[in-house]
Write a protein that holds these residues in place. Structure first.
Motif, mmCIF file in Angstrom:
data_model
loop_
_atom_site.group_PDB
_atom_site.id
_atom_site.type_symbol
_atom_site.label_atom_id
_atom_site.label_comp_id
_atom_site.label_asym_id
_atom_site.label_seq_id
_atom_site.Cartn_x
_atom_site.Cartn_y
_atom_site.Cartn_z
ATOM 1 N N SER A 47 -11.611 1.580 3.707
ATOM 2 C CA SER A 47 -11.607 2.494 2.578
ATOM 3 C C SER A 47 -10.448 2.168 1.644
ATOM 4 O O SER A 47 -9.433 1.623 2.049
ATOM 5 N N GLU A 48 -10.660 2.520 0.399
ATOM 6 C CA GLU A 48 -9.604 2.329 -0.592
ATOM 7 C C GLU A 48 -8.529 3.384 -0.372
ATOM 8 O O GLU A 48 -8.818 4.546 -0.081
ATOM 9 N N LYS A 49 -7.273 2.953 -0.491
ATOM 10 C CA LYS A 49 -6.167 3.869 -0.239
ATOM 11 C C LYS A 49 -4.981 3.473 -1.112
ATOM 12 O O LYS A 49 -4.649 2.294 -1.231
ATOM 13 N N ALA A 50 -4.357 4.462 -1.705
ATOM 14 C CA ALA A 50 -3.190 4.186 -2.539
ATOM 15 C C ALA A 50 -2.010 3.762 -1.663
ATOM 16 O O ALA A 50 -1.702 4.434 -0.676
ATOM 17 N N PRO A 51 -1.330 2.676 -2.017
ATOM 18 C CA PRO A 51 -0.175 2.237 -1.233
ATOM 19 C C PRO A 51 1.072 3.007 -1.634
ATOM 20 O O PRO A 51 1.096 3.668 -2.683
ATOM 21 N N PRO A 52 2.126 2.935 -0.830
ATOM 22 C CA PRO A 52 3.411 3.474 -1.287
ATOM 23 C C PRO A 52 3.819 2.768 -2.587
ATOM 24 O O PRO A 52 3.592 1.564 -2.737
ATOM 25 N N GLN A 53 4.419 3.491 -3.507
ATOM 26 C CA GLN A 53 4.741 2.907 -4.804
ATOM 27 C C GLN A 53 5.678 1.718 -4.680
ATOM 28 O O GLN A 53 5.541 0.732 -5.407
ATOM 29 N N TYR A 54 6.639 1.792 -3.761
ATOM 30 C CA TYR A 54 7.575 0.677 -3.613
ATOM 31 C C TYR A 54 6.836 -0.602 -3.237
ATOM 32 O O TYR A 54 7.203 -1.705 -3.673
ATOM 33 N N LEU A 55 5.772 -0.462 -2.429
ATOM 34 C CA LEU A 55 5.031 -1.631 -1.979
ATOM 35 C C LEU A 55 4.221 -2.227 -3.123
ATOM 36 O O LEU A 55 4.160 -3.456 -3.291
ATOM 37 N N ARG A 56 3.637 -1.373 -3.940
ATOM 38 C CA ARG A 56 2.916 -1.854 -5.118
ATOM 39 C C ARG A 56 3.871 -2.594 -6.054
ATOM 40 O O ARG A 56 3.554 -3.687 -6.548
ATOM 41 N N ASP A 57 5.057 -2.028 -6.276
ATOM 42 C CA ASP A 57 6.025 -2.657 -7.181
ATOM 43 C C ASP A 57 6.479 -4.015 -6.649
ATOM 44 O O ASP A 57 6.584 -4.995 -7.401
ATOM 45 N N LEU A 58 6.759 -4.083 -5.346
ATOM 46 C CA LEU A 58 7.203 -5.351 -4.748
ATOM 47 C C LEU A 58 6.136 -6.425 -4.873
ATOM 48 O O LEU A 58 6.424 -7.575 -5.229
ATOM 49 N N LEU A 59 4.899 -6.079 -4.541
ATOM 50 C CA LEU A 59 3.822 -7.066 -4.591
ATOM 51 C C LEU A 59 3.588 -7.564 -6.006
ATOM 52 O O LEU A 59 3.508 -8.779 -6.249
ATOM 53 N N SER A 117 2.135 0.775 13.538
ATOM 54 C CA SER A 117 2.347 1.663 12.384
ATOM 55 C C SER A 117 2.669 0.906 11.104
ATOM 56 O O SER A 117 2.923 1.527 10.063
ATOM 57 N N ALA A 118 2.656 -0.418 11.142
ATOM 58 C CA ALA A 118 2.919 -1.200 9.924
ATOM 59 C C ALA A 118 1.839 -0.930 8.875
ATOM 60 O O ALA A 118 0.681 -0.662 9.197
ATOM 61 N N HIS A 119 2.240 -0.993 7.587
ATOM 62 C CA HIS A 119 1.256 -0.902 6.504
ATOM 63 C C HIS A 119 0.452 -2.197 6.470
ATOM 64 O O HIS A 119 1.010 -3.296 6.548
ATOM 65 N N ARG A 120 -0.867 -2.059 6.306
ATOM 66 C CA ARG A 120 -1.747 -3.212 6.150
ATOM 67 C C ARG A 120 -2.712 -2.938 5.008
ATOM 68 O O ARG A 120 -3.379 -1.902 4.994
ATOM 69 N N PHE A 121 -2.796 -3.892 4.086
ATOM 70 C CA PHE A 121 -3.699 -3.737 2.955
ATOM 71 C C PHE A 121 -4.300 -5.083 2.580
ATOM 72 O O PHE A 121 -3.628 -6.125 2.647
ATOM 73 N N VAL A 122 -5.548 -5.043 2.179
ATOM 74 C CA VAL A 122 -6.146 -6.151 1.424
ATOM 75 C C VAL A 122 -6.085 -5.729 -0.035
ATOM 76 O O VAL A 122 -6.577 -4.655 -0.397
ATOM 77 N N GLN A 126 1.237 -10.289 -11.111
ATOM 78 C CA GLN A 126 -0.044 -9.728 -11.539
ATOM 79 C C GLN A 126 -0.096 -8.250 -11.172
ATOM 80 O O GLN A 126 0.622 -7.795 -10.279
ATOM 81 N N LYS A 127 -0.986 -7.538 -11.857
ATOM 82 C CA LYS A 127 -1.236 -6.166 -11.480
ATOM 83 C C LYS A 127 -2.206 -6.135 -10.300
ATOM 84 O O LYS A 127 -3.083 -6.984 -10.177
ATOM 85 N N SER A 128 -2.037 -5.151 -9.471
ATOM 86 C CA SER A 128 -2.960 -4.959 -8.356
ATOM 87 C C SER A 128 -4.020 -3.948 -8.778
ATOM 88 O O SER A 128 -3.706 -2.911 -9.366
ATOM 89 N N MET A 129 -5.280 -4.272 -8.481
ATOM 90 C CA MET A 129 -6.380 -3.443 -8.955
ATOM 91 C C MET A 129 -6.977 -2.546 -7.859
ATOM 92 O O MET A 129 -7.439 -1.445 -8.149
ATOM 93 N N ARG A 130 -6.940 -3.017 -6.620
ATOM 94 C CA ARG A 130 -7.588 -2.254 -5.553
ATOM 95 C C ARG A 130 -6.887 -2.537 -4.226
ATOM 96 O O ARG A 130 -6.673 -3.681 -3.861
ATOM 97 N N TRP A 131 -6.544 -1.480 -3.529
ATOM 98 C CA TRP A 131 -5.898 -1.584 -2.221
ATOM 99 C C TRP A 131 -6.828 -0.965 -1.181
ATOM 100 O O TRP A 131 -7.223 0.197 -1.306
ATOM 101 N N THR A 132 -7.200 -1.738 -0.178
ATOM 102 C CA THR A 132 -8.059 -1.220 0.879
ATOM 103 C C THR A 132 -7.413 -1.469 2.237
ATOM 104 O O THR A 132 -6.677 -2.439 2.429
#
Length: 311
Positions: A5-17, A37-42, A23-29
């Protein structure tokens, strides 16, 4: 690794990536994998390219992620995902960015395990490639056990016999051989060991096996990863362990004793997991018996248990 499912990441993680890839990130799943407990996203980027992002969330996952980065950055072989970037800003937990393997074939997901025809051969070929890789990385070294568990089981076999995996007569005839075999096990070595080979940490990119989640990598015996997975692989439709490792009596004795000890000691283990452990122990005891010239265990037969558990 199917995306759930699509899920909003922590803002710090979006900024770092976004700063790292420009590039801007369009979709986090959230992918259908991972137990820590580590964050995992495609993450799908604005160019439609996608990456896999794994971020530590505490001291434990940070140590695991640093181990994984150390191994992947060594470029040991084609059986590892490619690193895209490693982010380790001061005062923050590290972040590992690797290639997205969503389009590879994953035998396991939360929906079950499905190995295709030919996958087992590809898997064994890939592990052979891994077992040939010597490493001088600073990794934990596998050590031989100092307390033989079969000896402790022999001292008071009551709880083990209650599992109905063998009779008291079979145990009496076999226990000395099992103790000796466990004492002879050798886990040490200079080969790279994944340390957590499971069907959900495996995917196939074409004919290439790729192992993910190297958090528990170590240095040790070349056959450790293969021996660790063979009983589970047999449950999932793979070959009998004896046919792959006919000289695996020591490791089969060690693994069966470890599973027995855990099922006896872990009083909070759910019933479904107890049944899985009992099947694994039955497979491991059969494997040990075949290797060591013992009679076939005369208790529960895992194949019969498996058929009874199906609707």
């Amino acid at each position: 690794m199917a995306n759930n499912s699509e899920k909003a990441p922590p803002q710090y993680l979006r900024d770092l990536l976004e700063a790292a890839v420009g590039q801007k990130s369009m979709r986090w799943t959230v992918p259908d994998c991972g137990l820590s407990s580590a964050h995992r996203f495609v993450v799908q980027l604005e160019t439609n390219h996608s990456v896999f992002v794994k971020a530590a969330t505490d001291e434990e996952t940070e140590q695991w992620l640093r181990t994984e980065h150390s191994v992947l950055s060594a470029g040991a072989g084609n059986f590892m995902p490619d690193i895209i970037d490693w982010l380790d800003p001061p005062g923050m937990r590290p972040v590992l960015i690797t290639e997205d393997l969503s389009k590879a074939y994953w035998p396991a997901s939360h929906a079950g395990v499905t190995w295709r025809k030919g996958d087992f051969d590809l898997f064994f070929d890939g592990l052979k490639e891994l077992s040939a890789f010597k490493t001088d990385l600073t990794l934990p070294k596998l050590k031989n056990p100092t307390t033989p568990l079969w000896s402790e089981i022999a001292d008071d076999p009551t709880l083990f016999l209650q599992l109905q995996l063998c009779s008291e007569q079979w145990l009496s005839k076999s226990i000395g051989t099992l103790i000796q075999a466990e004492n002879n096990v050798n886990l040490t070595g200079d080969r790279l060991v994944h340390g957590d080979v499971r069907s959900d940490n495996i995917c196939f990119a074409g004919s290439q096996l790729i192992l993910v989640d190297w958090s528990h990598a170590a240095r040790g015996n070349a056959l450790h990863d293969l021996a660790h997975l063979l009983p589970t692989l047999h449950l999932e439709g793979g070959p009998e362990p004896y046919h792959i490792m006919p000289d695996g009596g020591s490791i089969a004795s060690l693994q069966s004793a470890g599973h027995i000890w855990r099922i006896i000691e872990d009083h909070s283990m759910p019933q479904w997991l107890q049944q899985v452990f009992k099947k694994l122990i039955a497979i491991e005891l059969e494997w040990a018996a075949s290797c060591l010239g013992l009679e076939t265990p005369d208790g529960l037969v895992w194949r019969r248990e498996e058929s009874h558990s199906r609707p």
